[in-house]
Design a protein around this motif. Structure first.
Motif, PDB file in Angstrom:
ATOM      1  N   GLN A 246      -2.056  14.579  13.946  1.00 23.14           N
ATOM      2  CA  GLN A 246      -1.282  13.347  13.847  1.00 23.14           C
ATOM      3  C   GLN A 246      -0.478  13.223  15.137  1.00 23.14           C
ATOM      4  OE1 GLN A 246      -1.635  11.205  11.445  1.00 23.14           O
ATOM      5  NE2 GLN A 246      -2.914  12.536  10.213  1.00 23.14           N
ATOM      6  N   PRO A 247      -0.820  12.265  16.013  1.00 23.54           N
ATOM      7  CA  PRO A 247      -0.121  12.180  17.294  1.00 23.54           C
ATOM      8  C   PRO A 247       1.340  11.745  17.169  1.00 23.54           C
ATOM      9  CG  PRO A 247      -1.655  10.368  17.064  1.00 23.54           C
ATOM     10  CD  PRO A 247      -1.880  11.283  15.890  1.00 23.54           C
ATOM     11  N   GLN A 248       1.682  10.975  16.126  1.00 26.38           N
ATOM     12  CA  GLN A 248       3.063  10.536  15.944  1.00 26.38           C
ATOM     13  C   GLN A 248       3.373  10.479  14.458  1.00 26.38           C
ATOM     14  OE1 GLN A 248       3.991   6.982  18.068  1.00 26.38           O
ATOM     15  NE2 GLN A 248       3.204   7.747  19.993  1.00 26.38           N
ATOM     16  N   TYR A 249       4.007  11.519  13.953  1.00 27.49           N
ATOM     17  CA  TYR A 249       4.282  11.588  12.524  1.00 27.49           C
ATOM     18  C   TYR A 249       5.129  10.411  12.040  1.00 27.49           C
ATOM     19  CZ  TYR A 249       9.094  13.118  13.226  1.00 27.49           C
ATOM     20  OH  TYR A 249      10.413  13.161  13.565  1.00 27.49           O
ATOM     21  N   GLY A 250       5.989   9.885  12.896  1.00 30.34           N
ATOM     22  CA  GLY A 250       6.888   8.806  12.505  1.00 30.34           C
ATOM     23  C   GLY A 250       6.174   7.583  11.962  1.00 30.34           C
ATOM     24  N   LYS A 251       4.954   7.337  12.417  1.00 34.30           N
ATOM     25  CA  LYS A 251       4.186   6.187  11.933  1.00 34.30           C
ATOM     26  C   LYS A 251       3.704   6.397  10.498  1.00 34.30           C
ATOM     27  CE  LYS A 251       2.670   4.679  16.469  1.00 34.30           C
ATOM     28  NZ  LYS A 251       1.543   4.365  17.351  1.00 34.30           N
ATOM     29  N   LEU A 252       3.719   7.623  10.023  1.00 30.76           N
ATOM     30  CA  LEU A 252       3.256   7.924   8.672  1.00 30.76           C
ATOM     31  C   LEU A 252       4.379   7.875   7.636  1.00 30.76           C
ATOM     32  CD1 LEU A 252       1.040  11.026   9.493  1.00 30.76           C
ATOM     33  CD2 LEU A 252       0.286   8.669   9.145  1.00 30.76           C
ATOM     34  N   VAL A 253       5.617   7.962   8.106  1.00 28.61           N
ATOM     35  CA  VAL A 253       6.763   8.049   7.191  1.00 28.61           C
ATOM     36  C   VAL A 253       6.973   6.727   6.461  1.00 28.61           C
ATOM     37  CG1 VAL A 253       9.262   8.371   7.040  1.00 28.61           C
ATOM     38  CG2 VAL A 253       7.900   9.822   8.557  1.00 28.61           C
ATOM     39  N   SER A 254       7.077   6.829   5.141  1.00 21.23           N
ATOM     40  CA  SER A 254       7.453   5.677   4.320  1.00 21.23           C
ATOM     41  C   SER A 254       8.331   6.185   3.187  1.00 21.23           C
ATOM     42  CB  SER A 254       6.223   4.953   3.787  1.00 21.23           C
ATOM     43  OG  SER A 254       5.468   5.792   2.946  1.00 21.23           O
ATOM     44  N   TYR A 255       9.225   5.333   2.751  1.00 23.43           N
ATOM     45  CA  TYR A 255      10.187   5.698   1.715  1.00 23.43           C
ATOM     46  C   TYR A 255       9.840   4.969   0.421  1.00 23.43           C
ATOM     47  CZ  TYR A 255      12.782   7.433   5.720  1.00 23.43           C
ATOM     48  OH  TYR A 255      13.148   8.106   6.858  1.00 23.43           O
ATOM     49  N   ASP A 256      10.154   5.602  -0.686  1.00 22.06           N
ATOM     50  CA  ASP A 256       9.945   5.033  -2.013  1.00 22.06           C
ATOM     51  C   ASP A 256      11.325   4.847  -2.638  1.00 22.06           C
ATOM     52  OD1 ASP A 256       9.562   4.829  -4.857  1.00 22.06           O
ATOM     53  OD2 ASP A 256       7.618   5.799  -4.666  1.00 22.06           O
ATOM     54  N   LYS A 257      11.627   3.666  -3.154  1.00 25.33           N
ATOM     55  CA  LYS A 257      12.950   3.403  -3.730  1.00 25.33           C
ATOM     56  C   LYS A 257      13.217   4.245  -4.980  1.00 25.33           C
ATOM     57  CE  LYS A 257      12.889  -1.425  -2.496  1.00 25.33           C
ATOM     58  NZ  LYS A 257      13.073  -2.789  -3.003  1.00 25.33           N
TER      59      LYS A 257
ATOM     60  N   ARG B 208      11.852   7.498  -5.831  1.00 31.87           N
ATOM     61  CA  ARG B 208      11.910   8.963  -5.708  1.00 31.87           C
ATOM     62  C   ARG B 208      11.436   9.381  -4.326  1.00 31.87           C
ATOM     63  NH1 ARG B 208       6.924  11.992  -8.308  1.00 31.87           N
ATOM     64  NH2 ARG B 208       6.756  12.646  -6.188  1.00 31.87           N
ATOM     65  N   PHE B 209      11.555  10.664  -4.022  1.00 33.83           N
ATOM     66  CA  PHE B 209      11.074  11.157  -2.729  1.00 33.83           C
ATOM     67  C   PHE B 209       9.596  10.810  -2.581  1.00 33.83           C
ATOM     68  CE2 PHE B 209      10.023  14.671  -5.528  1.00 33.83           C
ATOM     69  CZ  PHE B 209       8.814  15.129  -5.043  1.00 33.83           C
ATOM     70  N   ASN B 210       9.135  10.693  -1.337  1.00 33.44           N
ATOM     71  CA  ASN B 210       7.736  10.357  -1.083  1.00 33.44           C
ATOM     72  C   ASN B 210       7.065  11.499  -0.338  1.00 33.44           C
ATOM     73  OD1 ASN B 210       5.350   8.920  -0.943  1.00 33.44           O
ATOM     74  ND2 ASN B 210       5.960   7.738   0.843  1.00 33.44           N
ATOM     75  N   ALA B 211       6.086  12.130  -0.971  1.00 29.20           N
ATOM     76  CA  ALA B 211       5.317  13.214  -0.351  1.00 29.20           C
ATOM     77  C   ALA B 211       4.069  12.605   0.293  1.00 29.20           C
ATOM     78  CB  ALA B 211       4.936  14.248  -1.393  1.00 29.20           C
ATOM     79  N   ILE B 212       3.944  12.763   1.602  1.00 31.08           N
ATOM     80  CA  ILE B 212       2.861  12.161   2.377  1.00 31.08           C
ATOM     81  C   ILE B 212       1.945  13.279   2.869  1.00 31.08           C
ATOM     82  CG2 ILE B 212       2.345  10.754   4.412  1.00 31.08           C
ATOM     83  CD1 ILE B 212       5.550   9.995   4.013  1.00 31.08           C
ATOM     84  N   PRO B 213       0.745  13.419   2.287  1.00 32.67           N
ATOM     85  CA  PRO B 213      -0.154  14.510   2.679  1.00 32.67           C
ATOM     86  C   PRO B 213      -0.606  14.382   4.135  1.00 32.67           C
ATOM     87  CG  PRO B 213      -0.910  13.431   0.663  1.00 32.67           C
ATOM     88  CD  PRO B 213       0.175  12.585   1.232  1.00 32.67           C
ATOM     89  N   LEU B 214      -0.608  15.504   4.838  1.00 30.81           N
ATOM     90  CA  LEU B 214      -1.117  15.558   6.206  1.00 30.81           C
ATOM     91  C   LEU B 214      -2.454  16.284   6.271  1.00 30.81           C
ATOM     92  CD1 LEU B 214       2.146  16.458   8.146  1.00 30.81           C
ATOM     93  CD2 LEU B 214       1.053  14.218   7.954  1.00 30.81           C
ATOM     94  N   GLY B 215      -2.648  17.244   5.393  1.00 28.26           N
ATOM     95  CA  GLY B 215      -3.885  18.017   5.371  1.00 28.26           C
ATOM     96  C   GLY B 215      -3.779  19.141   4.370  1.00 28.26           C
ATOM     97  N   GLU B 216      -4.935  19.556   3.872  1.00 27.87           N
ATOM     98  CA  GLU B 216      -4.959  20.630   2.879  1.00 27.87           C
ATOM     99  C   GLU B 216      -6.224  21.444   3.061  1.00 27.87           C
ATOM    100  OE1 GLU B 216      -4.975  21.170  -1.982  1.00 27.87           O
ATOM    101  OE2 GLU B 216      -4.271  19.294  -1.105  1.00 27.87           O
ATOM    102  N   GLY B 217      -6.063  22.753   2.940  1.00 30.12           N
ATOM    103  CA  GLY B 217      -7.196  23.659   2.980  1.00 30.12           C
ATOM    104  C   GLY B 217      -7.141  24.574   1.780  1.00 30.12           C
ATOM    105  N   ALA B 218      -7.996  25.550   1.765  1.00 30.75           N
ATOM    106  CA  ALA B 218      -8.039  26.490   0.649  1.00 30.75           C
ATOM    107  C   ALA B 218      -6.758  27.306   0.547  1.00 30.75           C
ATOM    108  CB  ALA B 218      -9.239  27.422   0.806  1.00 30.75           C
ATOM    109  N   HIS B 219      -6.062  27.490   1.677  1.00 31.85           N
ATOM    110  CA  HIS B 219      -4.921  28.398   1.699  1.00 31.85           C
ATOM    111  C   HIS B 219      -3.569  27.744   1.943  1.00 31.85           C
ATOM    112  CE1 HIS B 219      -7.800  31.622   1.502  1.00 31.85           C
ATOM    113  NE2 HIS B 219      -8.440  31.069   2.513  1.00 31.85           N
ATOM    114  N   LEU B 220      -3.548  26.450   2.323  1.00 30.81           N
ATOM    115  CA  LEU B 220      -2.261  25.806   2.568  1.00 30.81           C
ATOM    116  C   LEU B 220      -2.371  24.299   2.443  1.00 30.81           C
ATOM    117  CD1 LEU B 220      -2.198  24.344   5.601  1.00 30.81           C
ATOM    118  CD2 LEU B 220      -2.017  26.692   6.333  1.00 30.81           C
ATOM    119  N   LYS B 221      -1.216  23.668   2.301  1.00 31.64           N
ATOM    120  CA  LYS B 221      -1.117  22.215   2.266  1.00 31.64           C
ATOM    121  C   LYS B 221       0.072  21.822   3.136  1.00 31.64           C
ATOM    122  CE  LYS B 221      -0.633  18.308  -0.895  1.00 31.64           C
ATOM    123  NZ  LYS B 221      -0.603  17.901  -2.318  1.00 31.64           N
TER     124      LYS B 221
END
Length: 125
Positions: A9-20, A22-35
């Motif tokens: 992700q070259p600029q994480y700021g473009k992915l950030v969004s807020y939910d009125k 509750r907190f907003n979890a924005i997935p970046l990537g997931e593998g067998a061993h981490l998220k």
């Protein structure tokens, strides 16, 4: 992600969004061993106290808040880093708009989120 795959992700700021609501979890990537994810909070929003079976690494990218680990309350500010082992009671509360970069290992299962969902429904930290 399989071996050889990667996420960028070259600029994480473009992915950030807020939910009125509750907190907003924005997935970046997931593998067998981490998220990896960004978590965006509005002031007063929180991840309730819970005791998941996953390790957590977090970095505060912007904003301020509090991390509760067992009985300790730790102030969070930009640049704060925390490593919390699995099986440790923890929760996060924002005092301002806040964005975290979080890595959990292994990726959480439904059981790891059950307590969080139950408390969010009731509005309980």
């Amino acid at each position: 992600m399989a071996a050889g795959d990667f996420s960028f992700q070259p600029q994480y700021g473009k992915l950030v969004s807020y939910d009125k609501e509750r907190f907003n979890a924005i997935p970046l990537g997931e593998g067998a061993h981490l998220k990896a994810l960004l978590t965006a909070f509005l002031p007063g929003q929180f991840i309730p106290l819970h005791t998941p079976g996953v390790d957590l690494a977090l970095l505060v990218l912007r904003g301020r808040g509090w991390l509760v680990v067992e009985e300790r309350e730790i102030e969070l500010a930009p640049g704060s880093v925390a490593l919390v082992p699995k099986g440790t009671r923890r929760g996060i509360r924002a005092t301002t708009k806040m964005v975290l970069f979080q890595v959990v290992a292994p990726p959480p299962k439904e059981a790891d989120h059950a307590e969080v969902q139950r408390k969010l429904t009731k509005g309980v930290f």
